[in-house]
Scaffold this motif. Sequence first.
Motif, PDB file in Angstrom:
ATOM      1  N   ASP A 262       0.810  -1.213   0.000  1.00  0.00           N
ATOM      2  CA  ASP A 262       0.000   0.000   0.000  1.00  0.00           C
ATOM      3  C   ASP A 262       0.847   1.267   0.000  1.00  0.00           C
ATOM      4  OD1 ASP A 262       1.032  -0.266   2.548  1.00  0.00           O
ATOM      5  OD2 ASP A 262      -0.783   0.436   3.556  1.00  0.00           O
ATOM      6  N   ALA A 263       2.148   1.142  -0.239  1.00  0.00           N
ATOM      7  CA  ALA A 263       3.049   2.297  -0.175  1.00  0.00           C
ATOM      8  C   ALA A 263       2.803   3.259  -1.328  1.00  0.00           C
ATOM      9  CB  ALA A 263       4.493   1.822  -0.201  1.00  0.00           C
ATOM     10  N   ARG A 264       3.127   4.534  -1.104  1.00  0.00           N
ATOM     11  CA  ARG A 264       3.096   5.539  -2.172  1.00  0.00           C
ATOM     12  C   ARG A 264       4.428   5.434  -2.925  1.00  0.00           C
ATOM     13  NH1 ARG A 264       0.581   9.187   2.009  1.00  0.00           N
ATOM     14  NH2 ARG A 264       2.709   9.831   2.505  1.00  0.00           N
ATOM     15  N   LEU A 265       4.397   4.848  -4.096  1.00  0.00           N
ATOM     16  CA  LEU A 265       5.631   4.554  -4.810  1.00  0.00           C
ATOM     17  C   LEU A 265       6.347   5.811  -5.280  1.00  0.00           C
ATOM     18  CD1 LEU A 265       4.884   1.340  -6.899  1.00  0.00           C
ATOM     19  CD2 LEU A 265       5.615   1.597  -4.527  1.00  0.00           C
ATOM     20  N   GLY A 266       5.601   6.870  -5.557  1.00  0.00           N
ATOM     21  CA  GLY A 266       6.257   8.112  -5.948  1.00  0.00           C
ATOM     22  C   GLY A 266       7.195   8.615  -4.862  1.00  0.00           C
ATOM     23  N   ASP A 267       6.761   8.504  -3.603  1.00  0.00           N
ATOM     24  CA  ASP A 267       7.618   8.906  -2.487  1.00  0.00           C
ATOM     25  C   ASP A 267       8.854   8.016  -2.409  1.00  0.00           C
ATOM     26  OD1 ASP A 267       5.732  10.792  -1.899  1.00  0.00           O
ATOM     27  OD2 ASP A 267       4.924   9.757  -0.136  1.00  0.00           O
ATOM     28  N   ARG A 296       3.954  -5.161  -6.195  1.00  0.00           N
ATOM     29  CA  ARG A 296       4.387  -3.828  -6.630  1.00  0.00           C
ATOM     30  C   ARG A 296       5.808  -3.846  -7.212  1.00  0.00           C
ATOM     31  NH1 ARG A 296       1.320   0.038  -3.976  1.00  0.00           N
ATOM     32  NH2 ARG A 296       1.762   1.309  -5.823  1.00  0.00           N
ATOM     33  N   GLU A 299       6.222  -2.516 -10.983  1.00  0.00           N
ATOM     34  CA  GLU A 299       5.901  -1.091 -11.062  1.00  0.00           C
ATOM     35  C   GLU A 299       7.017  -0.250 -10.441  1.00  0.00           C
ATOM     36  OE1 GLU A 299       2.351   1.964  -9.560  1.00  0.00           O
ATOM     37  OE2 GLU A 299       2.302  -0.171  -9.003  1.00  0.00           O
ATOM     38  N   PHE A 410       7.817   1.703   4.284  1.00  0.00           N
ATOM     39  CA  PHE A 410       6.825   2.497   3.571  1.00  0.00           C
ATOM     40  C   PHE A 410       5.488   1.763   3.594  1.00  0.00           C
ATOM     41  CE2 PHE A 410      10.780   4.093   1.881  1.00  0.00           C
ATOM     42  CZ  PHE A 410      10.547   5.460   1.687  1.00  0.00           C
ATOM     43  N   THR A 411       4.510   2.346   4.268  1.00  0.00           N
ATOM     44  CA  THR A 411       3.158   1.802   4.321  1.00  0.00           C
ATOM     45  C   THR A 411       2.215   2.901   4.782  1.00  0.00           C
ATOM     46  OG1 THR A 411       1.693   0.131   5.316  1.00  0.00           O
ATOM     47  CG2 THR A 411       3.489   0.962   6.686  1.00  0.00           C
ATOM     48  N   GLN A 412       0.941   2.814   4.387  1.00  0.00           N
ATOM     49  CA  GLN A 412      -0.075   3.762   4.841  1.00  0.00           C
ATOM     50  C   GLN A 412      -0.866   3.221   6.021  1.00  0.00           C
ATOM     51  OE1 GLN A 412      -0.022   6.926   3.469  1.00  0.00           O
ATOM     52  NE2 GLN A 412       1.808   5.874   2.728  1.00  0.00           N
ATOM     53  N   ASN A 432       7.718   5.615   6.440  1.00  0.00           N
ATOM     54  CA  ASN A 432       7.500   6.426   5.240  1.00  0.00           C
ATOM     55  C   ASN A 432       8.696   7.328   4.940  1.00  0.00           C
ATOM     56  OD1 ASN A 432       5.032   5.366   4.362  1.00  0.00           O
ATOM     57  ND2 ASN A 432       3.930   6.580   5.889  1.00  0.00           N
TER      58      ASN A 432
END
Length: 478
Positions: A262-267, A296, A299, A410-412, A432
């Motif tokens: 669920d991480a924001r890959l852009g970050d 992921r 990607e 990295f996780t939400q 994060n």
Amino acid sequence: MSTATRPTGLFVDGEWRPPRGRILVRDKYSGEVVAELAEATAADVKDAVAGAYRACAKPLGEAERARILSAVADSLEARAADLVEDYVAETGFTIADARNEVRRAVAIYRLSAQEALRIAGEQIPLGASPGGESRLAFTIRVPVGVVVAIAPFNAPLSTVAHKVGPAIAAGNTVVLKPAEKTPLSAVNVVSAFAEAGLPPGFLQLVCAPGKVAGPALLDDDRVRFYTFTGSTAVGRAISAGAGLARTHLELGSNSVSIVADDARLGDVVNLVATAGFRKAGQVCTSVQRILVARSRFDELTSALSERVGQLRAGDPRAQDTDLGPLISEEEAVRAADWVERAARSARLRQGGVRERGLLTPALLADPAADAEVLTQEIFAPVVSIVPVRDLDDAVAKVNEGAYGLQTGVFTQDLDRAMHAARSLRVGGVMVNDTSSYHADAMPYGGVKDSGHGVEGPRYAVHDMTDPRVIVLNLRRPK
């Protein structure tokens, strides 16, 4: 204090000693000699320790320590341009890296100045012990004595500050041995302390190869504390030779950033592009491994490959350079060999091309589990991305390794983040953010083969002082 002679790299009891042997300092990009410094002998090292030991007899007051440390911070800030020039030449790091190091060093000395005024003991509740009702007990904290500070090449300003600043703040005396390849920053710092009025003996500087300085520093019972940043192999030798002296060891790592599904890959991409390749990857907490949820993997690999391909290795003085050379051509050859061997089992998505001491930023996708790029510390601009089943699989892979410095997660999902933080056997968990995040005021250190003890002025001052208990046996006044 007499500082009339020109700085030579050998500073003992307030005097710059003339050279007998010489250390050549080379520009890491051009290879040209940029300075010649005095090479300390074993006898010089012993003189430095003896001088530091004598100075312990007349400790500085807290206010004077704070004044000197603040003056050093002001001096370094005022001389930033000269510091940057020397730093870029001796390290090969970019101008941006150098400016950041100067800012950090200034902040560390200012933090240390504040800590010099906060040193305090505590009251001990003796009333809880039979017979203690009439007694009052408290502790004061006193300097440990002579501190030996051995600094690495990759942070010759900030790491020296993390060792020297707290040691002086705590009231100790220091023998500083910088890395042989990057001594100019230490010379500049010692000069600033001399100009600030630090009395003779409180800070000694010995520039010498480890094979000369190491035995002389370890074989001396007058040293009460060793603070070392460097390889695990040398850390083991220091630990074995330190005897009853205390040690702070910040050693190797092959740091990981974990990327959940669920991480924001852009970050992740933006942060890793810096944290994996700044200083040509020659940072203990550099992102060396990315463990990403299998769903992921493709990607993230594609996005990171595109971003890494935009990074430029070259002249560290050029404004468009993202990373300069490694500390030596030999290290670049070694790292390129590791990449070549790993590429037999992995996909080399970017880089890994060597030209003299330069190595283009490399991204490896899914190397074999026993590849050196995954199991050892590469200390080069090389990142490997590995698919994992889930968060628990990633945590297990980190924990089964020899090192334990810092890990990024990295996780939400806060529950997953805290589960990982509680499960990982490392010194720090950055949620994060990458493994490379480091604020100078925070406790920073590792476990397992990454060493023990922590940096951070507040915490280092505590470690570099001893508690002394004082008990008053009181009587009821008549």
